[in-house]
Design an enzyme around this catalytic site. Structure first.
Site, PDB file in Angstrom:
ATOM      1  N   GLU A 143      -6.265  -6.967  -0.500  1.00  0.00           N
ATOM      2  CA  GLU A 143      -5.588  -7.258  -1.771  1.00  0.00           C
ATOM      3  C   GLU A 143      -4.108  -6.879  -1.726  1.00  0.00           C
ATOM      4  O   GLU A 143      -3.558  -6.313  -2.669  1.00  0.00           O
ATOM      5  CB  GLU A 143      -6.293  -6.533  -2.932  1.00  0.00           C
ATOM      6  CG  GLU A 143      -7.715  -7.017  -3.150  1.00  0.00           C
ATOM      7  CD  GLU A 143      -8.416  -6.315  -4.316  1.00  0.00           C
ATOM      8  OE1 GLU A 143      -9.098  -7.010  -5.076  1.00  0.00           O
ATOM      9  OE2 GLU A 143      -8.276  -5.085  -4.442  1.00  0.00           O
ATOM     10  N   GLU A 217     -14.895 -11.222  -3.065  1.00  0.00           N
ATOM     11  CA  GLU A 217     -15.490 -10.231  -3.954  1.00  0.00           C
ATOM     12  C   GLU A 217     -15.873 -10.899  -5.272  1.00  0.00           C
ATOM     13  O   GLU A 217     -15.009 -11.191  -6.095  1.00  0.00           O
ATOM     14  CB  GLU A 217     -14.511  -9.073  -4.247  1.00  0.00           C
ATOM     15  CG  GLU A 217     -14.210  -8.193  -3.067  1.00  0.00           C
ATOM     16  CD  GLU A 217     -13.343  -6.995  -3.458  1.00  0.00           C
ATOM     17  OE1 GLU A 217     -13.210  -6.724  -4.674  1.00  0.00           O
ATOM     18  OE2 GLU A 217     -12.795  -6.353  -2.550  1.00  0.00           O
TER      19      GLU A 217
END
Length: 609
Positions: A143, A217
């Site tokens: 991320e 995710e």
């Protein structure tokens, strides 16, 4: 060959090694074909240059076990992993450098990453698909688009992996807002979310043309913070959203399939408007509960994936029994003040020193736990922390409790008294932030001057209270243990026995009436408890127990209860049904849509193995 990833996240470092096979077999029986896991740098290199891949950190054994169960692996080696884990998995000794710039190409950071990757990748390379192993892909950092402080950084991490023999598919992983800043050439971009917004996957297509789509995710639940509710995500809503994702032909990874536990002091924290540390449980309202039990989500997903796959699935393994061992009898206590002589010699310093820069642990500083700062005062007045408490402190004059200092309370009145007295400040590191822009500011303890009537305090004795197993062992022989009085106020250590008559079974410890502290079982740190909740029980795996008597030590910061109970059912607190989550933890509106299993197009997508 055409291949579609149905993945689930299980973190080996959050699950006792003896239970890995059980959790992975349950994953396979749910219809998933791929395991994803992070790799925590701060556990594998707890001191600079000292590496640990043994026992519960035996990554290679975990990878081999996944292959034996019939699962592929997507490895997420970081070095930063987020994961609601202390400092996002980065070792705290990095913060000894006052100029450290984490997650950048700052020389002090890249030199440490290179040394770590030299050891890590040598273990990973033989387990790649092209070498006959289960690893089909690896993630480049984590991320980074939400951090994005150095546009050279992702290329550096990518090349650090390739130059050490990584040859499989590379991926990046970002939420919607970070996607455009988190892409690196040569890696497949994937997206993280809980709410399938209109055109989100189409937006991913615009960033990388004609590439397979994957949700790295899909958040099956959410983490909890101390003082908040226990977050849950409706099972039916979850399955509907996953169904809609699968109808697009995308691959998916369930974060988490099984959350496990933040044993010890390893929980992370968030700090946006306010600092919020995460709880000990990482149940996450995931597909498998914290102790590995099935949930309604499991059976609903198993039905969904069975329909999509179009063939029978393996039978789910049996669930292990849980035990209620009744009341844990506590029979002795020793105050922290009485225990100090058994603690290694304190550090003496004119100025306050943050825990990471204490000259302990062979120069690596202190990573977790508590620090006690002692100095001498000759009068009373206004004690002001200067907002230098990280994260929560109890203040004492001699042994008299005065009050708390934290992010919100920065001043206390110290009563006047005759002669010289000891001012004691017991500071707890409640968990370092694991996500957001404040990673470089995660030094703990006293991070600057504390003032008495505007005069900075000087000449400290500083006790490192990391509470490692060796510390608990030294406590056993400390002078000063005595019978527990009718009323006891901490900081105090209590010890007692949990008796197991036959083979141990999983259980849960309930600390009703206790205020805040830590529990140790046979010398091992089970984790923190706090009466503000939501968590009210601590998961105690059978693998931490043995037949006969087991030592329970409770470190209570303030007000002690009378008993500790062993129960067979967890209680994670009052629940709050979540709207779907964004990464910063804000809820957003629901998007349910329609879901019929027989409407799926079974479009495979090609991911080169």
């Amino acid at each position: 060959m055409p291949f579609r990833i149905f993945g689930g996240s299980v973190h080996y470092f959050r699950v006792p090694k003896e239970y890995w096979q059980d959790r992975l077999a349950k994953m396979k029986a749910c219809g998933l074909n791929t395991l994803t896991t992070y790799v925590p740098w701060n556990l594998h290199e707890p001191a600079r240059g000292k590496f640990d891949f043994s026992g519960n950190l035996d990554l290679e054994a975990f990878l081999t076990m996944a292959a034996d169960v019939g699962l592929w692996v997507i490895l997420r080696p970081g070095p930063y992993i987020c994961s609601e884990w202390d400092l996002g998995g980065l070792p705290s000794w990095l913060l000894q450098d006052p100029n450290m710039q984490l997650r950048t190409t700052y020389k002090g950071f890249t030199e440490a990453v290179d040394a770590y990757f030299d050891h890590l990748m040598a273990r990973v390379v033989p387990h790649q698909y092209k070498k006959g192993g289960p690893i089909i892909a690896l993630q480049v950092e984590n991320e980074y688009g939400s951090y994005a402080k150095d546009h050279h950084y992702l290329t550096y991490i990518k090349m650090a992996m390739i130059n050490r023999g990584i040859v499989e598919l590379l991926m990046t992983s970002d939420n919607k807002d970070g996607l455009s800043s988190g892409i690196v050439e040569g890696a497949l971009a994937t997206v993280n979310f809980q709410k399938l917004e209109r055109d989100l996957l189409t937006y991913l297509d615009t960033l990388q043309k004609n590439k397979p789509k994957m949700v790295m995710e899909f958040w099956t639940g959410w983490f909890d913070s101390w003082g908040g509710p226990h977050n849950i995500f409706d099972a039916d809503e979850m399955v509907i959203t996953i169904g809609n994702i699968l109808k697009t032909g995308a691959s998916i990874n369930l974060y988490m399939f099984h959350g496990g536990t933040n044993f010890g002091f390893m929980n992370g924290a968030v700090h946006f408007e306010e600092y919020k540390p995460d709880i000990t449980s990482y149940d996450y309202d995931a597909v498998l509960a914290e102790a590995g039990d099935y949930t309604s989500k499991y059976f609903k997903l198993r039905q969904l994936f069975s329909t999509v796959i179009g063939q029978p699935l393996p039978l789910p393994p049996l669930v292990a029994n849980k035990a209620s061992y009744g009341t844990v009898m506590l029979f002795q206590c020793i105050s922290l003040w009485e225990a100090l002589p058994s603690i290694p010699e304190p550090v003496r310093s004119e100025f306050p020193v943050n825990m990471e820069n204490l000259q302990v642990n062979d120069g690596n500083g202190q990573s977790y736990g508590y620090v006690l700062y002692e100095t001498v005062i000759s009068g009373g007045g206004q004690l002001n922390s200067g907002d230098h408490i990280r994260d929560r402190a109890q203040v004492f004059v001699n042994t008299l409790f005065i009050g708390y200092l934290d992010y919100n309370t920065v001043e206390l009145t110290i009563p006047e008294g005759q002669g010289f007295r000891q001012l004691r400040i017991l500071v707890e590191n409640c968990g370092r932030v694991n996500y957001g822009p404040l990673l470089n500011e995660q030094r703990k303890g006293l991070i600057g001057d504390v003032f008495l009537d505007k005069t900075p305090l000087r000449n400290f004795k500083i006790y490192s209270l990391e509470m490692k197993p060796s510390f608990i062992e030294s406590l056993r022989s400390a002078a000063g243990w005595s019978a527990i009085p009718d009323y006891s106020v901490g900081p105090t250590f209590f010890r007692g026995r949990l008796t197991v008559q036959q083979l141990p079974q999983d259980t849960f410890l309930k600390l009703e009436g206790w205020e805040k502290g830590v529990v140790f079982v046979n010398g091992r740190n089970l984790g923190r408890y706090w009466k503000i909740g939501p968590q009210e029980t601590l998961y105690l795996p059978a693998t931490w127990l043995w037949p006969g008597n087991n030592e329970i030590v409770v470190f209570e910061e303030h007000t002690a209860g009378r008993i500790v109970q062993s129960v067979d059912t967890p209680f994670l607190g009052r629940t709050q049904v979540q709207g779907q989550q964004t990464k910063m933890g804000q809820t957003s509106g629901n998007s349910l849509g329609c879901f019929f299993p027989f409407c799926f197009g079974l479009n495979d997508l090609s991911l080169a193995l």
